[in-house]
Design an enzyme around this catalytic site. Sequence first.
Site, PDB file in Angstrom:
ATOM      1  N   GLY A   1      -0.486   4.914  -1.185  1.00 51.39           N
ATOM      2  CA  GLY A   1      -1.608   5.557  -0.271  1.00 51.39           C
ATOM      3  C   GLY A   1      -1.069   6.970   0.421  1.00 51.39           C
ATOM      4  O   GLY A   1       0.203   7.383   0.190  1.00 51.39           O
ATOM      5  N   GLN A   2      -2.073   7.518   1.002  1.00 53.00           N
ATOM      6  CA  GLN A   2      -1.811   8.792   1.823  1.00 53.00           C
ATOM      7  C   GLN A   2      -0.430   8.643   2.717  1.00 53.00           C
ATOM      8  O   GLN A   2       0.533   9.150   2.832  1.00 53.00           O
ATOM      9  CB  GLN A   2      -2.921   9.230   2.465  1.00 53.00           C
ATOM     10  CG  GLN A   2      -2.412  10.621   3.267  1.00 53.00           C
ATOM     11  CD  GLN A   2      -3.799  10.945   4.083  1.00 53.00           C
ATOM     12  OE1 GLN A   2      -4.589  10.223   4.683  1.00 53.00           O
ATOM     13  NE2 GLN A   2      -3.759  12.184   4.485  1.00 53.00           N
TER      14      GLN A   2
ATOM     15  N   ASP B   1      -1.472  -6.976  -5.688  1.00 53.62           N
ATOM     16  CA  ASP B   1      -2.806  -6.596  -5.282  1.00 53.62           C
ATOM     17  C   ASP B   1      -2.815  -7.600  -3.972  1.00 53.62           C
ATOM     18  O   ASP B   1      -2.615  -8.549  -3.746  1.00 53.62           O
ATOM     19  CB  ASP B   1      -3.801  -7.272  -6.107  1.00 53.62           C
ATOM     20  CG  ASP B   1      -5.195  -7.045  -5.817  1.00 53.62           C
ATOM     21  OD1 ASP B   1      -6.136  -6.993  -6.511  1.00 53.62           O
ATOM     22  OD2 ASP B   1      -5.067  -6.758  -4.520  1.00 53.62           O
TER      23      ASP B   1
ATOM     24  N   TYR C   1     -15.238  -0.392   7.738  1.00 58.87           N
ATOM     25  CA  TYR C   1     -13.824   0.137   7.931  1.00 58.87           C
ATOM     26  C   TYR C   1     -13.698  -0.233   9.588  1.00 58.87           C
ATOM     27  O   TYR C   1     -12.643  -0.730   9.930  1.00 58.87           O
ATOM     28  CB  TYR C   1     -13.583   1.281   7.545  1.00 58.87           C
ATOM     29  CG  TYR C   1     -12.457   2.063   8.071  1.00 58.87           C
ATOM     30  CD1 TYR C   1     -12.331   2.985   8.862  1.00 58.87           C
ATOM     31  CD2 TYR C   1     -11.067   1.531   7.372  1.00 58.87           C
ATOM     32  CE1 TYR C   1     -11.007   3.730   8.965  1.00 58.87           C
ATOM     33  CE2 TYR C   1      -9.821   2.139   7.524  1.00 58.87           C
ATOM     34  CZ  TYR C   1      -9.700   3.243   8.410  1.00 58.87           C
ATOM     35  OH  TYR C   1      -8.587   3.649   8.471  1.00 58.87           O
TER      36      TYR C   1
ATOM     37  N   ASP D   1       2.193  -1.870  -4.456  1.00 62.81           N
ATOM     38  CA  ASP D   1       0.960  -1.265  -4.483  1.00 62.81           C
ATOM     39  C   ASP D   1      -0.109  -2.039  -5.542  1.00 62.81           C
ATOM     40  O   ASP D   1       0.570  -2.282  -6.564  1.00 62.81           O
ATOM     41  CB  ASP D   1       0.779   0.304  -4.286  1.00 62.81           C
ATOM     42  CG  ASP D   1      -0.518   0.867  -3.786  1.00 62.81           C
ATOM     43  OD1 ASP D   1      -0.465   1.428  -2.633  1.00 62.81           O
ATOM     44  OD2 ASP D   1      -1.597   0.706  -4.533  1.00 62.81           O
TER      45      ASP D   1
ATOM     46  N   GLY E   1       0.805  -1.097  -0.137  1.00 63.75           N
ATOM     47  CA  GLY E   1      -0.046   0.095   0.034  1.00 63.75           C
ATOM     48  C   GLY E   1       0.914   1.191   0.126  1.00 63.75           C
ATOM     49  O   GLY E   1       0.472   2.242   0.565  1.00 63.75           O
TER      50      GLY E   1
ATOM     51  N   LYS F   1     -11.020  -2.755  11.542  1.00 61.09           N
ATOM     52  CA  LYS F   1      -9.975  -2.418  12.416  1.00 61.09           C
ATOM     53  C   LYS F   1     -10.027  -2.966  13.662  1.00 61.09           C
ATOM     54  O   LYS F   1      -9.062  -3.547  14.229  1.00 61.09           O
ATOM     55  CB  LYS F   1      -9.854  -0.820  12.408  1.00 61.09           C
ATOM     56  CG  LYS F   1      -9.510  -0.318  11.003  1.00 61.09           C
ATOM     57  CD  LYS F   1      -7.991  -0.838  10.535  1.00 61.09           C
ATOM     58  CE  LYS F   1      -7.736  -0.012   9.234  1.00 61.09           C
ATOM     59  NZ  LYS F   1      -6.518  -0.662   8.874  1.00 61.09           N
TER      60      LYS F   1
ATOM     61  N   ARG G   1      -1.381  -0.111  -7.949  1.00 57.10           N
ATOM     62  CA  ARG G   1      -1.087   0.694  -8.941  1.00 57.10           C
ATOM     63  C   ARG G   1      -0.090   0.194  -9.906  1.00 57.10           C
ATOM     64  O   ARG G   1       0.671  -0.499  -9.351  1.00 57.10           O
ATOM     65  CB  ARG G   1      -0.986   2.276  -8.305  1.00 57.10           C
ATOM     66  CG  ARG G   1      -2.280   2.535  -7.749  1.00 57.10           C
ATOM     67  CD  ARG G   1      -1.755   3.961  -7.235  1.00 57.10           C
ATOM     68  NE  ARG G   1      -2.781   4.421  -5.930  1.00 57.10           N
ATOM     69  CZ  ARG G   1      -2.806   5.695  -5.665  1.00 57.10           C
ATOM     70  NH1 ARG G   1      -1.866   6.355  -5.918  1.00 57.10           N
ATOM     71  NH2 ARG G   1      -3.678   5.802  -4.447  1.00 57.10           N
TER      72      ARG G   1
HETATM   73  C1  VAH Z   1     -10.720   7.715   7.311  1.00 59.23           C
HETATM   74  N1  VAH Z   1      -8.606   8.963   7.399  1.00 59.23           N
HETATM   75  O1  VAH Z   1     -11.601   8.832   7.435  1.00 59.23           O
HETATM   76  C2  VAH Z   1      -9.357   7.724   7.820  1.00 59.23           C
HETATM   77  C3  VAH Z   1      -8.967   7.656   9.445  1.00 59.23           C
HETATM   78  C4  VAH Z   1      -9.695   8.372  11.603  1.00 59.23           C
HETATM   79  C5  VAH Z   1     -10.068   8.327   9.900  1.00 59.23           C
HETATM   80  O2  VAH Z   1      -9.074   6.216   9.573  1.00 59.23           O
HETATM   81  O3  VAH Z   1     -11.508   6.642   7.111  1.00 59.23           O
END
Ligand code: VAH
Length: 319
Positions: free
Chosen positions: A12-13, A51, A141, A35, A9, A145, A37
């Site tokens: 990414g940011q 991937d 998400y 990544d 990854g 996590k 890409r």
């Molecule tokens: C999001 N930038 O917005 C991430 C982050 C706390 C937010 O995990 O999903």
Amino acid sequence: MAEKILIIGACGQIGTELTEALAGIYGAANVLATDVRDSGTAPEVPYQKLDVLDEKGVFETIKRFKPDQIYHLAALLSATAEKNPKLGWQLNMDGLFYVLDAALEAGTRKVYWPSSIAAFGPNTPRHATPQYCVMDPNTVYGISKLAGERYAEYYFKRYGLDVRSLRYPGLIGWKSAPGGGTTDYAVAIYYDALQTGVHNCFLREDTELPMLYMPDAIRATLEIMHAPAEQIRIRSSYNLAGMSFDPATITASIAKHIPGFNSTYNPDFRQAIADSWPASIDDSHARNDWGWKPNFHLDAMTADMLLNLRSVKGVGAGA
Ligand code: VAH
């Protein structure tokens, strides 16, 4: 023998900046950036398209490269995962399992995997959220996590894999674009301030969220990975805090540099996500265990963001 570093990854940011930082520490030739890409973001760093859902590809890459450290950053973030829940769960969970199992098989010394304050939920104490508390995330998400944190701790306790993790707040930086999160407004607002003088915010003006400037986030990541193992007492994921602000407050911080700058507020589906998250975080465990301390507060971040967006990236030059 120099340590070998694998980043999954890497475009990414976080990955873009972490790749640069790790290449600076370990030497670009000892880093493999990967990544989904076609090409990487750092020309001097070896790159391979990968991937994370290609189980065979993940195992073969780790078996061949034999990394001493793996930084597994690939994930679908909160807003994107809500648009594609099945893929969000699959990528965030199967990707983690492939990396953990392949790291075990290859004898990788340390694995870094990011969690998020998104692992908290609507019944979590909202202010100064403690390390241990009710965690009832209601986004794919956040659920991924929280589950990932449980597995990280399980792989440490059951198999001895040295997995380390941080619950990142919203991350703000100028070198790389955010990747589909609920906190992305806090990056876009700086571009809008330099380009148009007004920001249309997708959250309400009073939506306070925990945030962290990217230089602090990168330093925290390196510090936890470089800390002696005996200092890492939490093997799920550490709370991490930098600052907390709402859209009205960051707007005012920017307006000190750009008189007349203002925001309008049109909350969208991301408001419900933000409302399920804490407003501020207690990161005393990270401070006590491995010496964490943030450097940037909001006004210092604003000054640094505007300076670099203008002078390095030329944002707003034509405005
Ligand atoms: C999001 N930038 O917005 C991430 C982050 C706390 C937010 O995990 O999903």
